[in-house]
Design a protein around this motif. Structure first.
Motif, PDB file in Angstrom:
ATOM      1  N   ASN A  25      68.635 -13.050  82.689  1.00 44.26           N
ATOM      2  CA  ASN A  25      69.579 -11.541  82.494  1.00 44.26           C
ATOM      3  C   ASN A  25      68.111 -10.578  81.688  1.00 44.26           C
ATOM      4  O   ASN A  25      68.124 -11.374  80.239  1.00 44.26           O
ATOM      5  CB  ASN A  25      70.671 -11.617  82.023  1.00 44.26           C
ATOM      6  CG  ASN A  25      71.567 -10.325  81.893  1.00 44.26           C
ATOM      7  OD1 ASN A  25      70.548  -8.904  81.975  1.00 44.26           O
ATOM      8  ND2 ASN A  25      72.819 -10.237  82.071  1.00 44.26           N
ATOM      9  N   TYR A  33      77.088 -10.260  82.333  1.00 49.27           N
ATOM     10  CA  TYR A  33      76.670 -10.170  82.844  1.00 49.27           C
ATOM     11  C   TYR A  33      77.487  -8.643  82.943  1.00 49.27           C
ATOM     12  O   TYR A  33      78.373  -8.558  83.169  1.00 49.27           O
ATOM     13  CB  TYR A  33      76.488 -10.597  84.138  1.00 49.27           C
ATOM     14  CG  TYR A  33      75.801  -9.757  85.480  1.00 49.27           C
ATOM     15  CD1 TYR A  33      74.187  -9.490  85.488  1.00 49.27           C
ATOM     16  CD2 TYR A  33      76.691  -8.919  85.824  1.00 49.27           C
ATOM     17  CE1 TYR A  33      74.155  -8.289  86.704  1.00 49.27           C
ATOM     18  CE2 TYR A  33      76.285  -8.740  87.382  1.00 49.27           C
ATOM     19  CZ  TYR A  33      75.380  -8.185  87.384  1.00 49.27           C
ATOM     20  OH  TYR A  33      74.323  -7.736  88.360  1.00 49.27           O
ATOM     21  N   GLN A  34      76.343  -7.311  83.507  1.00 41.32           N
ATOM     22  CA  GLN A  34      77.421  -6.671  84.073  1.00 41.32           C
ATOM     23  C   GLN A  34      76.614  -5.564  84.804  1.00 41.32           C
ATOM     24  O   GLN A  34      75.278  -6.198  85.261  1.00 41.32           O
ATOM     25  CB  GLN A  34      77.935  -5.131  83.324  1.00 41.32           C
ATOM     26  CG  GLN A  34      78.298  -5.349  81.474  1.00 41.32           C
ATOM     27  CD  GLN A  34      78.308  -4.351  80.912  1.00 41.32           C
ATOM     28  OE1 GLN A  34      77.964  -3.210  80.417  1.00 41.32           O
ATOM     29  NE2 GLN A  34      79.311  -4.796  79.476  1.00 41.32           N
ATOM     30  N   ASP A  35      77.675  -4.945  85.446  1.00 45.45           N
ATOM     31  CA  ASP A  35      76.833  -4.554  86.530  1.00 45.45           C
ATOM     32  C   ASP A  35      75.509  -4.028  86.251  1.00 45.45           C
ATOM     33  O   ASP A  35      75.939  -2.409  86.005  1.00 45.45           O
ATOM     34  CB  ASP A  35      77.884  -3.576  87.573  1.00 45.45           C
ATOM     35  CG  ASP A  35      78.556  -4.621  88.783  1.00 45.45           C
ATOM     36  OD1 ASP A  35      78.292  -5.585  88.441  1.00 45.45           O
ATOM     37  OD2 ASP A  35      80.101  -3.951  88.884  1.00 45.45           O
ATOM     38  N   ASP A  37      72.469  -4.753  85.005  1.00 45.56           N
ATOM     39  CA  ASP A  37      71.794  -5.687  85.062  1.00 45.56           C
ATOM     40  C   ASP A  37      70.704  -5.987  85.589  1.00 45.56           C
ATOM     41  O   ASP A  37      71.111  -6.548  87.126  1.00 45.56           O
ATOM     42  CB  ASP A  37      72.087  -6.460  84.475  1.00 45.56           C
ATOM     43  CG  ASP A  37      73.456  -6.197  83.178  1.00 45.56           C
ATOM     44  OD1 ASP A  37      73.144  -5.423  82.176  1.00 45.56           O
ATOM     45  OD2 ASP A  37      73.958  -7.130  82.428  1.00 45.56           O
ATOM     46  N   LEU A  39      68.002  -8.338  86.799  1.00 47.58           N
ATOM     47  CA  LEU A  39      67.160  -9.940  86.561  1.00 47.58           C
ATOM     48  C   LEU A  39      66.544 -10.233  87.074  1.00 47.58           C
ATOM     49  O   LEU A  39      65.001 -10.005  87.809  1.00 47.58           O
ATOM     50  CB  LEU A  39      67.887 -10.228  87.163  1.00 47.58           C
ATOM     51  CG  LEU A  39      69.998 -10.599  87.014  1.00 47.58           C
ATOM     52  CD1 LEU A  39      70.897 -10.743  88.677  1.00 47.58           C
ATOM     53  CD2 LEU A  39      70.686 -10.915  86.202  1.00 47.58           C
ATOM     54  N   GLY A 103      74.696 -14.826  80.382  1.00 49.83           N
ATOM     55  CA  GLY A 103      74.565 -13.315  81.156  1.00 49.83           C
ATOM     56  C   GLY A 103      73.734 -13.652  82.420  1.00 49.83           C
ATOM     57  O   GLY A 103      73.634 -12.640  83.170  1.00 49.83           O
ATOM     58  N   ASP A 104      73.302 -15.121  82.339  1.00 48.00           N
ATOM     59  CA  ASP A 104      72.437 -15.668  83.600  1.00 48.00           C
ATOM     60  C   ASP A 104      73.227 -15.667  84.439  1.00 48.00           C
ATOM     61  O   ASP A 104      74.377 -15.393  84.521  1.00 48.00           O
ATOM     62  CB  ASP A 104      71.963 -16.844  83.543  1.00 48.00           C
ATOM     63  CG  ASP A 104      70.526 -16.107  81.656  1.00 48.00           C
ATOM     64  OD1 ASP A 104      70.362 -15.058  82.044  1.00 48.00           O
ATOM     65  OD2 ASP A 104      70.784 -17.105  81.102  1.00 48.00           O
ATOM     66  N   VAL A 105      72.493 -15.109  85.392  1.00 49.56           N
ATOM     67  CA  VAL A 105      73.475 -15.481  87.211  1.00 49.56           C
ATOM     68  C   VAL A 105      72.819 -16.509  87.873  1.00 49.56           C
ATOM     69  O   VAL A 105      71.859 -16.894  88.330  1.00 49.56           O
ATOM     70  CB  VAL A 105      73.413 -14.361  87.457  1.00 49.56           C
ATOM     71  CG1 VAL A 105      73.836 -14.240  89.020  1.00 49.56           C
ATOM     72  CG2 VAL A 105      74.331 -12.617  86.859  1.00 49.56           C
ATOM     73  N   ALA A 118      77.762 -15.273  87.689  1.00 52.40           N
ATOM     74  CA  ALA A 118      77.470 -14.816  86.578  1.00 52.40           C
ATOM     75  C   ALA A 118      78.255 -15.566  85.107  1.00 52.40           C
ATOM     76  O   ALA A 118      79.511 -16.184  85.172  1.00 52.40           O
ATOM     77  CB  ALA A 118      78.101 -13.453  85.485  1.00 52.40           C
ATOM     78  N   ASP A 120      79.037 -17.223  82.087  1.00 54.93           N
ATOM     79  CA  ASP A 120      80.435 -16.321  80.821  1.00 54.93           C
ATOM     80  C   ASP A 120      81.066 -17.175  79.807  1.00 54.93           C
ATOM     81  O   ASP A 120      80.142 -18.615  80.087  1.00 54.93           O
ATOM     82  CB  ASP A 120      81.935 -15.681  81.667  1.00 54.93           C
ATOM     83  CG  ASP A 120      81.698 -14.386  81.819  1.00 54.93           C
ATOM     84  OD1 ASP A 120      80.518 -13.160  82.283  1.00 54.93           O
ATOM     85  OD2 ASP A 120      82.743 -14.175  82.773  1.00 54.93           O
ATOM     86  N   PRO A 130      73.893  -8.965  92.568  1.00 53.47           N
ATOM     87  CA  PRO A 130      73.076  -7.700  92.161  1.00 53.47           C
ATOM     88  C   PRO A 130      72.460  -7.018  92.536  1.00 53.47           C
ATOM     89  O   PRO A 130      71.349  -7.686  93.233  1.00 53.47           O
ATOM     90  CB  PRO A 130      72.140  -8.535  91.026  1.00 53.47           C
ATOM     91  CG  PRO A 130      72.941 -10.123  90.917  1.00 53.47           C
ATOM     92  CD  PRO A 130      73.504 -10.117  92.871  1.00 53.47           C
TER      93      PRO A 130
END
Length: 287
Positions: A25, A33-35, A37, A39, A103-105, A118, A120, A130
């Motif tokens: 992120n 993570y939020q929509d 963001d 990457l 925060g990473d995906v 994501a 959390d 994303p």
């Protein structure tokens, strides 16, 4: 010996083998993570696990692989898939990537089904694909570029061109990545200061499991004052009102006070809201 694959007749990837790709992120590292963001692709792997494996188990594998110390993974090389895990972790670290964090995906493709998960604080959360991803999938060119210094993979920023020549998005990503690295370093340093204080307390008072202290300021700057010390059974071993001097108190209080100089590093201490006393538990390692 089979003929090496070339770009002209490279075999297609096996859609039945699980694919996992790690995305860092750039917008808000170490935060959920939020929509929206941004990457950055860091690395991707094909695994030899069964095609019907649960995506969450693959994500758990990725989290462990890209967080656990290499020394531990080396001991597991002879276990099933242990060599694959060890080598994947080695490549990841040799490229300079930070640990897979909140925060990473993780992007998974299993039996043709794509899943985006994501990371959390306590679990994985399924998200929509994303919209903002930079970087390229891991391939031989990634290694060549890293060896020749043409990329900066440490914080997943896409280039080492002078900052002034980057576009607005790349500049934002670069600043965000460097700030995240600074915050992570501050957090690590604060934990080391707490560990130093814990070691000094244990040397001065064997059996101590918890110390209570106050933090504040004096004419010289941040200051700490020891209040009490207790063993693992909550028996009091020392108190400031006992009239007994703590031996070499500064060895404990100096690192405690120094944590105030690193506000972005957070606090490794327990603290009652509204109170002026803090606690440092010594029974468990301060990492």
């Amino acid at each position: 010996m089979p003929e090496p694959a070339t770009s002209a007749h490279r075999p297609a990837s096996d859609p039945q083998r699980p694919h996992v790709a790690i995305h860092h992120n750039l917008t808000r590292p170490f935060q959920p993570y939020q929509d929206g963001d941004h990457l950055a692709v860091t690395i991707n792997h094909m695994l030899n696990t069964p095609s019907g494996i649960d995506p969450y188990l693959v994500a758990d594998w990725a989290y462990r692989t890209f967080n656990v110390d290499l020394d531990m993974l080396e001991l597991e090389r002879y276990a099933t898939d242990g060599e694959t895990t060890f080598l994947a972790a080695c490549v990841y670290r040799l490229l300079g990537h930070r640990s897979l964090s909140v925060g990473d995906v993780v992007h998974l493709k299993i039996a043709g089904i794509s899943s985006w998960l994501a990371c959390d604080p306590y679990n994985w959360r399924r998200i929509e694909p994303p919209a903002h991803i930079v970087g390229e999938p891991f391939r031989a060119a990634t290694v060549y570029a890293h060896l020749t210094g043409h990329t900066c993979t440490r914080m997943s920023t896409p280039t080492q061109r002078p900052y002034e020549r980057l576009g607005p998005l790349a500049r934002t990503a670069s600043r965000t990545a460097v700030r995240a690295e600074a915050v992570a370093a501050a957090e690590r340093y604060v934990r080391l200061l707490a560990a130093e204080a814990a070691l000094a307390a244990g040397q001065a008072l064997p059996g101590v499991a918890r110390i209570v202290f106050r933090l504040g300021d004096d004419v010289h700057g941040p200051a700490a004052t020891l209040v009490a010390a207790y063993d693992a059974d909550a028996r009091r071993l020392w108190h400031e009102d006992d009239g007994i001097m703590w031996p070499d108190e500064s060895a404990v209080t100096d690192p405690l006070a120094a944590t105030l100089e690193w506000p972005h590093g957070g606090s490794p201490f327990s603290h009652e809201p509204g109170g002026d006393s803090y606690e440092l538990r010594i029974g468990r390692p301060q990492q």
